[in-house]
Design an enzyme around this catalytic site. Structure first.
Site, PDB file in Angstrom:
ATOM      1  N   GLU A  14       0.618  -1.310  -0.036  1.00 37.98           N
ATOM      2  CA  GLU A  14       0.111   0.248   0.416  1.00 37.98           C
ATOM      3  C   GLU A  14       0.726   1.609   0.181  1.00 37.98           C
ATOM      4  OE1 GLU A  14       0.065  -2.479   2.471  1.00 37.98           O
ATOM      5  OE2 GLU A  14      -2.140  -3.320   2.170  1.00 37.98           O
ATOM      6  N   LYS A  16       3.427   1.585   2.738  1.00 39.07           N
ATOM      7  CA  LYS A  16       3.608   1.224   3.877  1.00 39.07           C
ATOM      8  C   LYS A  16       5.547   2.436   4.348  1.00 39.07           C
ATOM      9  CE  LYS A  16       2.793  -2.634   4.808  1.00 39.07           C
ATOM     10  NZ  LYS A  16       2.253  -3.296   3.397  1.00 39.07           N
ATOM     11  N   ALA A  39       8.347  -9.589   2.870  1.00 40.77           N
ATOM     12  CA  ALA A  39       8.289  -7.945   2.442  1.00 40.77           C
ATOM     13  C   ALA A  39       8.990  -6.735   2.069  1.00 40.77           C
ATOM     14  CB  ALA A  39       8.346  -7.444   3.768  1.00 40.77           C
ATOM     15  N   GLY A  40       8.564  -6.019   0.385  1.00 37.48           N
ATOM     16  CA  GLY A  40       9.354  -5.530   0.309  1.00 37.48           C
ATOM     17  C   GLY A  40       8.497  -3.903   0.012  1.00 37.48           C
ATOM     18  N   HIS A  41       9.473  -3.020   0.439  1.00 34.21           N
ATOM     19  CA  HIS A  41       9.382  -2.018   0.942  1.00 34.21           C
ATOM     20  C   HIS A  41      10.234  -0.740   0.986  1.00 34.21           C
ATOM     21  CE1 HIS A  41       6.858  -3.529   5.276  1.00 34.21           C
ATOM     22  NE2 HIS A  41       6.566  -4.031   4.352  1.00 34.21           N
ATOM     23  N   THR A 128       5.682 -15.798  -1.655  1.00 36.10           N
ATOM     24  CA  THR A 128       6.565 -15.624  -1.729  1.00 36.10           C
ATOM     25  C   THR A 128       8.108 -16.865  -2.384  1.00 36.10           C
ATOM     26  OG1 THR A 128       7.421 -14.621   0.404  1.00 36.10           O
ATOM     27  CG2 THR A 128       5.919 -13.048  -0.973  1.00 36.10           C
ATOM     28  N   ARG A 301       6.358 -10.586  -9.665  1.00 36.66           N
ATOM     29  CA  ARG A 301       4.754 -10.687 -10.151  1.00 36.66           C
ATOM     30  C   ARG A 301       4.455  -9.198 -10.261  1.00 36.66           C
ATOM     31  NH1 ARG A 301       3.077 -14.581  -6.143  1.00 36.66           N
ATOM     32  NH2 ARG A 301       3.825 -13.563  -4.727  1.00 36.66           N
ATOM     33  N   LYS A 329      -0.948   6.960  -3.137  1.00 38.63           N
ATOM     34  CA  LYS A 329      -1.371   6.807  -4.463  1.00 38.63           C
ATOM     35  C   LYS A 329      -1.955   7.150  -5.442  1.00 38.63           C
ATOM     36  CE  LYS A 329       2.125   3.519  -6.456  1.00 38.63           C
ATOM     37  NZ  LYS A 329       1.781   1.909  -7.028  1.00 38.63           N
ATOM     38  N   LEU A 330      -2.626   8.567  -4.856  1.00 36.10           N
ATOM     39  CA  LEU A 330      -3.939   9.232  -5.347  1.00 36.10           C
ATOM     40  C   LEU A 330      -3.808   9.715  -6.502  1.00 36.10           C
ATOM     41  CD1 LEU A 330      -7.008  11.021  -4.617  1.00 36.10           C
ATOM     42  CD2 LEU A 330      -5.248  12.310  -4.919  1.00 36.10           C
ATOM     43  N   GLY A 413       2.531  10.411  -4.796  1.00 32.25           N
ATOM     44  CA  GLY A 413       4.347  10.328  -5.297  1.00 32.25           C
ATOM     45  C   GLY A 413       4.647   9.186  -5.040  1.00 32.25           C
TER      46      GLY A 413
HETATM   47  P1  GDP Z   1       4.847  -1.357   1.075  1.00 29.09           P
HETATM   48  O1  GDP Z   1       5.029  -2.935   1.052  1.00 29.09           O
HETATM   49  O2  GDP Z   1       3.225  -0.966   1.525  1.00 29.09           O
HETATM   50  O3  GDP Z   1       5.558  -0.548   1.753  1.00 29.09           O
HETATM   51  O4  GDP Z   1       5.149  -0.706  -1.023  1.00 29.09           O
HETATM   52  P2  GDP Z   1       5.656  -1.691  -1.462  1.00 29.09           P
HETATM   53  O5  GDP Z   1       6.684  -0.416  -1.156  1.00 29.09           O
HETATM   54  O6  GDP Z   1       5.448  -2.816  -1.770  1.00 29.09           O
HETATM   55  O7  GDP Z   1       4.919  -0.679  -3.067  1.00 29.09           O
HETATM   56  C1  GDP Z   1       4.569   0.820  -3.561  1.00 29.09           C
HETATM   57  C2  GDP Z   1       5.082   1.528  -4.067  1.00 29.09           C
HETATM   58  O8  GDP Z   1       4.299   2.775  -4.412  1.00 29.09           O
HETATM   59  C3  GDP Z   1       6.384   1.510  -4.638  1.00 29.09           C
HETATM   60  O9  GDP Z   1       7.257   1.111  -5.715  1.00 29.09           O
HETATM   61  C4  GDP Z   1       6.496   2.706  -3.689  1.00 29.09           C
HETATM   62  O10 GDP Z   1       7.653   3.813  -4.314  1.00 29.09           O
HETATM   63  C5  GDP Z   1       5.236   3.468  -4.872  1.00 29.09           C
HETATM   64  N1  GDP Z   1       4.732   4.924  -4.298  1.00 29.09           N
HETATM   65  C6  GDP Z   1       4.316   5.489  -2.365  1.00 29.09           C
HETATM   66  N2  GDP Z   1       3.563   6.077  -1.972  1.00 29.09           N
HETATM   67  C7  GDP Z   1       3.411   6.228  -3.009  1.00 29.09           C
HETATM   68  C8  GDP Z   1       2.124   7.183  -4.418  1.00 29.09           C
HETATM   69  O11 GDP Z   1       1.772   8.713  -3.591  1.00 29.09           O
HETATM   70  N3  GDP Z   1       1.963   7.807  -5.763  1.00 29.09           N
HETATM   71  C9  GDP Z   1       2.769   7.294  -6.293  1.00 29.09           C
HETATM   72  N4  GDP Z   1       2.998   7.124  -7.097  1.00 29.09           N
HETATM   73  N5  GDP Z   1       3.508   6.417  -5.669  1.00 29.09           N
HETATM   74  C10 GDP Z   1       4.138   5.407  -4.464  1.00 29.09           C
HETATM   75  P1  IMO Z   2       4.405  -5.601   1.643  1.00 29.18           P
HETATM   76  O1  IMO Z   2       5.277  -5.878   3.197  1.00 29.18           O
HETATM   77  C1  IMO Z   2       2.085  -8.173  -0.498  1.00 29.18           C
HETATM   78  C2  IMO Z   2       1.614 -12.402  -0.363  1.00 29.18           C
HETATM   79  C3  IMO Z   2       1.793 -13.519  -1.106  1.00 29.18           C
HETATM   80  C4  IMO Z   2       0.910 -14.670  -1.226  1.00 29.18           C
HETATM   81  C5  IMO Z   2       0.542 -14.763   0.908  1.00 29.18           C
HETATM   82  C6  IMO Z   2       1.212 -15.406   1.451  1.00 29.18           C
HETATM   83  O2  IMO Z   2       5.308  -5.390   0.844  1.00 29.18           O
HETATM   84  O3  IMO Z   2       3.773  -5.366   1.821  1.00 29.18           O
HETATM   85  P2  IMO Z   2       3.659 -15.847   2.056  1.00 29.18           P
HETATM   86  O4  IMO Z   2       4.969 -15.660   1.515  1.00 29.18           O
HETATM   87  O5  IMO Z   2       4.116 -14.653   3.048  1.00 29.18           O
HETATM   88  O6  IMO Z   2       3.680 -17.306   2.503  1.00 29.18           O
HETATM   89  O7  IMO Z   2       2.923 -15.681   0.645  1.00 29.18           O
HETATM   90  O8  IMO Z   2       0.803 -13.446   0.812  1.00 29.18           O
HETATM   91  N1  IMO Z   2       2.639 -11.659   0.349  1.00 29.18           N
HETATM   92  C7  IMO Z   2       2.975 -10.312   0.268  1.00 29.18           C
HETATM   93  N2  IMO Z   2       1.471  -9.491  -0.488  1.00 29.18           N
HETATM   94  N3  IMO Z   2       3.181  -7.738  -0.108  1.00 29.18           N
HETATM   95  C8  IMO Z   2       3.617  -8.583   0.718  1.00 29.18           C
HETATM   96  O9  IMO Z   2       4.584  -7.505   1.523  1.00 29.18           O
HETATM   97  C9  IMO Z   2       3.518  -9.304   0.819  1.00 29.18           C
HETATM   98  N4  IMO Z   2       4.461 -10.322   1.651  1.00 29.18           N
HETATM   99  C10 IMO Z   2       3.033 -11.425   1.418  1.00 29.18           C
HETATM  100  O10 IMO Z   2       2.061 -12.424  -2.290  1.00 29.18           O
HETATM  101  O11 IMO Z   2      -0.222 -14.300  -1.814  1.00 29.18           O
HETATM  102 MG    MG Z   3       5.270  -4.412  -0.455  1.00 34.75          MG
END
Ligand code: GDP
Ligand code: IMO
Ligand code: MG
Length: 423
Positions: A14, A16, A39-41, A128, A301, A329-330, A413
């Site tokens: 989202e 985060k 997680a991928g943050h 994952t 993916r 991401k508005l 953004g």
């Molecule tokens: P997380 O796992 O919840 O921390 O989120 P991710 O990092 O996996 O995915 C969010 C993606 O959206 C990343 O590529 C961020 O750089 C991007 N992002 C976060 N906030 C915004 C936003 O307000 N607008 C846009 N366009 N991108 C954003």
């Molecule tokens: P962040 O922190 C999105 C999903 C996987 C799968 C399910 C179970 O970046 O938001 P797992 O490997 O945890 O046993 O997989 O959970 N999943 C996520 N989807 N963001 C994540 O982390 C995720 N971590 C696990 O795709 O559907």
């Molecule tokens: Mg993520």
């Protein structure tokens, strides 16, 4: 506010980390409380983009102590790769603390994860493949190995060898890829030596900091609808990302939590299998993937996409005791002719507001949408609420009406500064 939690309100990703990075400036500790390197943050600072799997998203501030809490499952190869990568880019990780109570992930957990997914065939979860589920199984079975055990190398080595021999048999029985026991043992003895200086009693560290008046941010990974209890079981992860999990996974008590910020994308995405009522499988869904760059940070993916679903947000508000929402991401919706928001579900002709309690019922629902005219103008980089187009403000108002809580932050953004802060 002494202790704040940041929790995903949908199916992960989202934004985060961006919000945590924003909030971390006013906190002295940022602690992960569950999950692992699934997680991928993503944090974007200037022209630099960082994708973190285990290191807390507060690591970019020298004023912040990053903590990996007791509820996390820790993959040491990933942790050290991440530390090396951050340090090579000038980000110091020397302040990092890893809970002695956190459990370790071993190569057999990954082998079991893969073998179980293969065996599920069509019914696969779409994990994952990081070994997260099998590591938590060992924790609950009381056969896991904890971080603190690396402090006694002799017993650690014996324990890893014993577990590896048993796990090798288990992996072979279920048709997974086996491994050489002594190679794993020697690798993990080396990791153990490197981990030792980071090991800490993080539970008392957090309590001492709180009692000294320091502000603590608890960083959720995954999200509410991936929660093993409250998510779309079995299409979930194996931990409790919901805010109750923040108490368990950090050691702070529920009454110590003052603020719970739910992160919601202005639309919805999901990686992996499972029901998704507001999913768009047409050109609009494709457009969300393209404009929102919806590809997984960890696995690459393509994420499934759909409209914002406030039935989910309302349930997330209840489950997490959310005090506010950050809508991210508005800007991704800027070019759409119209923007839809799911405000209720129809099940067998009946309109319901409560989120169904089983995936079978969820798979039957038909979303009820409210439609807004697209604003067709750029919101990218906007930092003032007044400057947002009326239709975008209406979207925010619908979220507030349906959840009963304020939208306090709005993402416009990827970069650190692209955020509206409402007072
Ligand atoms: P997380 O796992 O919840 O921390 O989120 P991710 O990092 O996996 O995915 C969010 C993606 O959206 C990343 O590529 C961020 O750089 C991007 N992002 C976060 N906030 C915004 C936003 O307000 N607008 C846009 N366009 N991108 C954003
Ligand atoms: P962040 O922190 C999105 C999903 C996987 C799968 C399910 C179970 O970046 O938001 P797992 O490997 O945890 O046993 O997989 O959970 N999943 C996520 N989807 N963001 C994540 O982390 C995720 N971590 C696990 O795709 O559907
Ligand atoms: Mg993520």
């Amino acid at each position: 506010m002494a202790v704040s939690v940041v929790v995903g309100t949908q199916w992960g990703d989202e934004g985060k980390a961006k919000v945590i990075d924003h909030l971390a400036a006013s906190h002295s500790i940022v602690a992960r409380y569950q999950g692992g390197h699934n997680a991928g943050h993503t944090v974007v600072i200037g022209t630099e983009k960082y994708a973190l799997q285990l290191t807390p998203s507060g690591v970019f501030y020298e004023t912040v102590t990053p903590v990996i809490g007791n509820g996390v499952v820790v993959d040491l190869p990933t942790l050290f790769k991440e530390i090396d990568s951050l340090e090579s880019r000038g980000i110091s990780c020397s302040r990092l603390k890893v809970s002695s109570l956190a459990h370790l992930i071993f190569p057999w957990h990954q082998a079991i994860d893969a073998a179980l997914e293969n065996a599920r065939g069509e019914g696969k979860i779409g994990t994952t493949l990081k070994g997260i589920g099998p590591a938590y199984v060992d924790k609950v079975k009381r056969s896991g190995i904890r971080v603190g055990e690396v402090l006694n190398l002799a017993t650690f080595e014996t324990k890893v060898r014993d577990r590896a021999i048993a796990a090798r048999r288990e992996v072979s029985d279920i048709g997974g890829d086996t491994f050489d026991v002594e190679t794993v043992v020697s690798e993990f003895v080396a990791y153990a030596k490197r981990l030792s200086p980071f090991v800490a009693d993080t539970v008392n560290l957090l309590h001492d900091a709180r009692e000294a008046g320091e502000a603590i941010l608890l960083e959720g990974a995954q999200a509410t609808f991936l929660d093993v209890d409250h998510g779309t079981y079995p299409y979930v992860t194996s931990s409790n990302p919901t805010s109750g999990g923040a108490a368990v996974g950090s050691g702070l008590g529920p009454r110590h939590i003052d603020r719970v910020v739910g992160i919601a994308k202005a639309y919805t995405t999901r990686v992996g299998m499972g029901p998704f009522p507001s999913e768009l499988t047409d050109a609009l869904g494709e457009a969300l993937v393209d404009i929102g760059r919806e590809y997984g940070t960890v696995t690459g993916r393509r994420r499934r996409t759909g409209w914002l679903d406030t039935v989910m947000l309302r349930h997330a508000t209840r489950l997490n005791s959310l005090t506010e929402i950050a809508l991210t991401k508005l800007d991704v919706l800027d070019t759409f002719d119209e923007v839809k928001v799911c405000v209720a579900y129809k099940i067998n002709g009946e309109v319901v507001k409560n989120y169904p309690d089983t995936v079978e019922r969820l798979a039957e629902v038909e979303p009820v949408y409210e439609t807004l005219p697209g604003w067709k103008s750029s919101t990218e980089g906007i930092t003032s609420f007044d400057a947002l187009p009326d239709s975008a403000k209406k979207l925010v108002a619908i979220v507030e009406r349906e959840t009963g809580i304020p939208v306090s932050l709005i993402g416009t953004g990827p970069s650190r500064d692209a955020i509206v802060e409402r007072s």
